[in-house]
Design a protein around this motif. Structure first.
Motif, short mmCIF file in Angstrom:
data_model
loop_
_atom_site.label_atom_id
_atom_site.label_comp_id
_atom_site.label_asym_id
_atom_site.label_seq_id
_atom_site.Cartn_x
_atom_site.Cartn_y
_atom_site.Cartn_z
N ASP A 85 0.80 -1.23 0.00
CA ASP A 85 0.00 0.00 0.00
C ASP A 85 0.83 1.28 0.00
O ASP A 85 0.26 2.37 -0.01
CB ASP A 85 -0.91 0.03 1.23
CG ASP A 85 -1.96 -1.07 1.21
OD1 ASP A 85 -2.45 -1.39 0.10
OD2 ASP A 85 -2.26 -1.62 2.28
N TYR A 86 2.17 1.15 0.04
CA TYR A 86 3.01 2.33 0.26
C TYR A 86 3.96 2.53 -0.91
O TYR A 86 4.58 1.58 -1.40
CB TYR A 86 3.81 2.17 1.55
CG TYR A 86 3.00 1.54 2.66
CD1 TYR A 86 1.91 2.20 3.21
CD2 TYR A 86 3.33 0.28 3.15
CE1 TYR A 86 1.15 1.60 4.21
CE2 TYR A 86 2.58 -0.31 4.15
CZ TYR A 86 1.50 0.35 4.68
OH TYR A 86 0.74 -0.24 5.66
N ASP A 87 4.12 3.78 -1.34
CA ASP A 87 5.06 4.10 -2.42
C ASP A 87 6.49 4.17 -1.88
O ASP A 87 7.41 3.73 -2.55
CB ASP A 87 4.67 5.41 -3.08
CG ASP A 87 3.35 5.27 -3.83
OD1 ASP A 87 3.35 4.65 -4.91
OD2 ASP A 87 2.31 5.75 -3.32
N TYR A 88 6.65 4.76 -0.72
CA TYR A 88 7.96 4.66 -0.06
C TYR A 88 7.76 4.48 1.44
O TYR A 88 6.74 4.88 2.00
CB TYR A 88 8.86 5.87 -0.38
CG TYR A 88 8.65 7.12 0.45
CD1 TYR A 88 9.06 7.20 1.79
CD2 TYR A 88 8.09 8.27 -0.10
CE1 TYR A 88 8.90 8.34 2.54
CE2 TYR A 88 7.93 9.43 0.65
CZ TYR A 88 8.34 9.45 1.98
OH TYR A 88 8.18 10.59 2.73
N VAL A 89 8.76 3.86 2.04
CA VAL A 89 8.76 3.65 3.48
C VAL A 89 10.03 4.27 4.04
O VAL A 89 11.14 3.91 3.63
CB VAL A 89 8.73 2.15 3.84
CG1 VAL A 89 8.81 1.95 5.35
CG2 VAL A 89 7.45 1.51 3.29
N LEU A 278 5.97 5.02 -9.84
CA LEU A 278 7.40 4.94 -9.57
C LEU A 278 8.12 6.23 -9.94
O LEU A 278 8.90 6.76 -9.13
CB LEU A 278 8.02 3.76 -10.32
CG LEU A 278 9.54 3.61 -10.18
CD1 LEU A 278 9.93 3.45 -8.72
CD2 LEU A 278 10.03 2.42 -11.01
N LYS A 279 7.90 6.75 -11.13
CA LYS A 279 8.61 7.96 -11.54
C LYS A 279 8.30 9.13 -10.62
O LYS A 279 9.20 9.89 -10.21
CB LYS A 279 8.28 8.34 -12.99
CG LYS A 279 9.10 9.53 -13.49
CD LYS A 279 8.76 9.91 -14.91
CE LYS A 279 9.71 11.00 -15.40
NZ LYS A 279 9.80 12.18 -14.50
N ALA A 280 7.03 9.30 -10.28
CA ALA A 280 6.65 10.40 -9.38
C ALA A 280 7.30 10.23 -8.01
O ALA A 280 7.73 11.21 -7.40
CB ALA A 280 5.14 10.45 -9.24
N THR A 281 7.40 8.99 -7.55
CA THR A 281 8.04 8.74 -6.25
C THR A 281 9.52 9.09 -6.31
O THR A 281 10.05 9.76 -5.41
CB THR A 281 7.86 7.27 -5.85
OG1 THR A 281 6.47 6.95 -5.81
CG2 THR A 281 8.47 7.01 -4.48
#
Length: 357
Positions: A85-89, A278-281
C-alpha cells in the motif's frame, strides 16, 4: 500564426460549443498530480516532510505514521506481499536490510535521482550485486543523554544509571524501539556486543530492579512527553526525539563520551516495488535530498544532512565526527545479527525484564 478574429471565434463557438472552446483557450491544461502514500515517523520528522511536500506541486502525499520503531512495519508488509500500500517507506539501515533481503525494493538508477551524486557514496545501501536499494536523506544517532536542568548530577558513564539519585528518572526505550540497540549498549559496557548479549541482559535486569526506570517509551511521543513534562531526565533514544526536547530545554548529548556507545544511522527512503507511481516517487525523493530541502529537513527534523552542498545547523555538530572520534565513540553493529535476533530479544524482554518493571 493562427489569426483568431472575433468573427472566427464566434464561428468556432457555434461549431464546437462554448464550454469546449472556453476550456481550450481560457486556461492551459494542468498536469496530473500523482498521489503517493508514504510511511514516516511522527513528530518533527513528519512535520519536516510535510514542509518539503508543501514546497512542490507535482505530488500529493497521504501520510501514514510509524507505530513504534521502523521495523514494526515489516510484518505488515510481509503479510500482504506482493500487494503493498506504500510508495515509499522511511527507515534506516536496520529496516532497510530486512527489506533488501525480502526483495521488496526497487533498484535505484542514479540517473533517476541525480542528487544522489552529492551523497557520500560509501553509505548508500546496496544489495549483494551492488544495486542501489535505498536513498539516504540524513544522519542521526541513538545515544545516551539527559536533560541538563533537571538531572540530579552529571552522567558520564553507564554505571551512573544505577545511582540511587536517579530513582524513577530514566526513560528507557521499549522493545520495539531502536532495534533494541539500547541493550547492545549495555552489553558493550559489560564486555559483550550484539553477538554476546548476556552482559547486556544482566545489566538490563539490574537496571529494571533498581527502580530508576520511571517510564518505558513505546513511541517517540512517549519519550518527548516524559522529558518535557519533567517526569524523567535521563535516557537513550534517537536524534529526532532529543532534538524535540532540546527545542525548549537544555540537553546534554553523550555522543562523544567514552564508555557510552553511540550508534549512528542514516535515515532515508525505501521505494517499494509493485506500485503505480514509480517515476513520481523517484522525482519526489530526488527533490527531498536536494541541498535546500536537506537543509530544511535538518532544521525541522533534527537529523544532520547528508547532501554535501547542504548547510549543517550548529545544533547538529555533535553528529560530526573525526576518524579518531568515530573509532572511539561510535559502535557499528552487525545488522544481520541484530535483525536476526529481534524476535528472540523481544521474547527475552517479555520474560526476563517486563516482570521487573
Amino acid at each position: 500564426m493562427v489569426d483568431l478574429t472575433r468573427r472566427r471565434i464566434l464561428t468556432l463557438v457555434g461549431a464546437v460549443g462554448a464550454p469546449a472552446l472556453i476550456g481550450r483557450f481560457a486556461s492551459p491544461a494542468r498536469a496530473a498530480v500523482a498521489e503517493l502514500t508514504a510511511i514516516e515517523w511522527g513528530g518533527d520528522v513528519v512535520e519536516a516532510m510535510k514542509q518539503i511536500a508543501a514546497a512542490q506541486s507535482s505530488v500529493k502525499i497521504n501520510w501514514v505514521l510509524h507505530q513504534g520503531g521502523a521495523g514494526a512495519i515489516l510484518p505488515k508488509i510481509k503479510a500482504g506481499w506482493p500487494h503493498v500500500d506504500y510508495d515509499y517507506v522511511a527507515g534506516w539501515e536496520g529496516s532497510f536490510n530486512s527489506m533488501i533481503k525480502e526483495d521488496w525494493l526497487e533498484t535505484i538508477n542514479p540517473a533517476d535521482v541525480p542528487n544522489l551524486a552529492d551523497i557520500p557514496q560509501s553509505i548508500i545501501m546496496k544489495d549483494a550485486k551492488g544495486a542501489i536499494k535505498a536513498v539516504p536523506r540524513a544522519v542521526g544517532g541513538m545515544y545516551f543523554g539527559y536533560r541538563t536542568d533537571t538531572v540530579p548530577f552529571q552522567i558520564t558513564k553507564v554505571d551512573d544509571l544505577f545511582d540511587k539519585r536517579l530513582k524513577g528518572a530514566i526513560c528507557w526505550p521499549g522493545p520495539t524501539q531502536s532495534m533494541m540497540l539500547q541493550i547492545v549498549a549495555l552489553a558493550i559496557h559489560g564486555g559483550g556486543d550484539e553477538k554476546n548479549m548476556e552482559p547486556g541482559w544482566k545489566l538490563m535486569k539490574d537496571l529494571a530492579k533498581s527502580g530508576n526506570i520511571g517510564r518505558i517509551a513505546v513511541t517517540d511521543v512517549d519519550f518527548t512527553n516524559s522529558f518535557t513534562s519533567g517526569e524523567t531526565s535521563v535516557g537513550f533514544f534517537a536524534e529526532p526525539s532529543w532534538a524535540a526536547v532540546a527545542k525548549n530545554f537544555p540537553v546534554t548529548r553523550l555522543t562523544k563520551q567514552a564508555g557510552m556507545a553511540t550508534f549512528l544511522y542514516q535515515s532515508g527512503f525505501a521505494v517499494m516495488k509493485n506500485r503505480p507511481n514509480l517515476k513520481a516517487t523517484l522525482d519526489f525523493v530526488n527533490f527531498c535530498i536536494s541541498p535546500q530541502m536537506s537543509a530544511l529537513y535538518a532544521k525541522v527534523a533534527g537529523e544532520a544532512p547528508l547532501n554535501a552542498k547542504a548547510v549543517t545547523p550548529d545544533n547538529l555538530k555533535h553528529l560530526s565526527y573525526s576518524a579518531q572520534e568515530l573509532a572511539s565513540f561510535v559502535h557499528v553493529p552487525d545488522f544481520n545479527v541484530v535483525l536476526s535476533q529481534q524476535d528472540a530479544w523481544a521474547k527475552r524482554w517479555e520474560s526476563d525484564i517486563a516482570p521487573l518493571l
